[in-house]
Design a protein around this motif. Structure first.
Motif, PDB file in Angstrom:
ATOM      1  N   GLU A  55       0.872  -1.195   0.000  1.00 32.21           N
ATOM      2  CA  GLU A  55       0.000   0.000   0.000  1.00 32.21           C
ATOM      3  C   GLU A  55       0.893   1.224   0.000  1.00 32.21           C
ATOM      4  N   ASP A  73      -3.132  -3.092  -2.317  1.00 32.44           N
ATOM      5  CA  ASP A  73      -3.799  -1.922  -2.888  1.00 32.44           C
ATOM      6  C   ASP A  73      -3.616  -1.988  -4.404  1.00 32.44           C
ATOM      7  N   SER A  82      -9.114  -1.807  -2.189  1.00 33.63           N
ATOM      8  CA  SER A  82      -9.076  -0.777  -3.222  1.00 33.63           C
ATOM      9  C   SER A  82     -10.200   0.223  -3.117  1.00 33.63           C
TER      10      SER A  82
END
Ligand code: CA
Length: 232
Positions: free
Chosen positions: A11, A55, A82
């Motif tokens: 992420e 992510d 997401s």
């Protein structure tokens, strides 16, 4: 030994990364983070996490590409996290091999529930074929409990050491080549010199062999690989 489940979080947004890390750590999971797709792939290869939180919007590559690259060699469960909330995106991620999908913003409770489910599912997949414990002389490996004992004393292994020992013992009696082991444990993204494997094997031997110079359990086939004594 009952190693904590380890989770790799890929992420790029720092505040989300630190929020998820704290949440996960508080639940007793071990967490490692990466802020780019490439770092994530390398960490997955070197750490062999039990689960990946991914992510999709990453600075260096699309999360979708991370999933397809991972799936070339790793069955590690992936939960996509997401902001993209289109059905098509979800379907694409799942088709590429993601296991689940959470849309931002999400609640802590939801995230933890998804993590537990994925880990349980991954455990069940292997659990269906969990082999009988390995026994050889004073060494026992209980795959179901993730427990290694030597003369009934618990042996403390790292995640990688446990995975190595599991791979060798589940193929006991057979020679496994260096490259086979490297690929199985670290995937194709690791350097192809065997140093990391030799270091881990030396550590395993220190922990399970009475005399590491004359091993009873794991033998070196010089120039080829390792062979574990056949299960009794
Ligand atoms: Ca992002």
């Amino acid at each position: 030994m009952n190693p904590k489940h380890s989770i790799l979080l890929i992420e790029d947004e720092e505040n989300i990364r630190s929020f998820i890390s704290t949440t996960i750590k508080n639940q007793g999971y071990k967490i490692t983070t990466a802020s780019t797709g490439l770092d994530g792939l390398h960490l997955c290869a070197s750490l062999c996490p039990d689960l990946i939180l991914l992510d999709l919007g990453l600075p260096d590559m699309d999360g979708m590409d991370v999933i397809s690259k991972l799936r070339e060699w790793s069955p590690t469960p992936v939960i996509v996290i997401s902001a993209r909330n289109h059905e098509q995106e979800k379907a694409k991620a799942l088709d590429l091999g993601a296991d689940d999908y959470i849309t931002k913003p999400f609640s802590t409770i939801e995230l933890l529930a998804r993590i537990r489910t994925s880990l349980r599912h991954a455990g069940n997949l292997t659990g269906a074929q969990t082999p009988a414990p390995y026994h050889h002389k004073d060494l026992t490996i209980d795959y179901d409990k993730h427990l290694v004992t030597l003369s009934k004393e618990m042996v403390h292994l790292t995640q990688i050491e446990y995975k190595l020992l599991t791979l060798l013992s589940q193929n006991s009696g057979k020679v496994l080549t260096y490259s086979y082991i490297m690929e199985k444990i670290w995937g194709p993204y690791v350097d192809n010199n065997n140093q990391i494997l030799r270091v881990n094997m030396a550590n395993i031997r220190r922990k399970i062999e009475k005399n590491p110079a004359t091993p009873e359990h794991v033998f070196t086939e010089i120039g080829i690989g390792y062979r574990m004594a056949e299960c009794e």
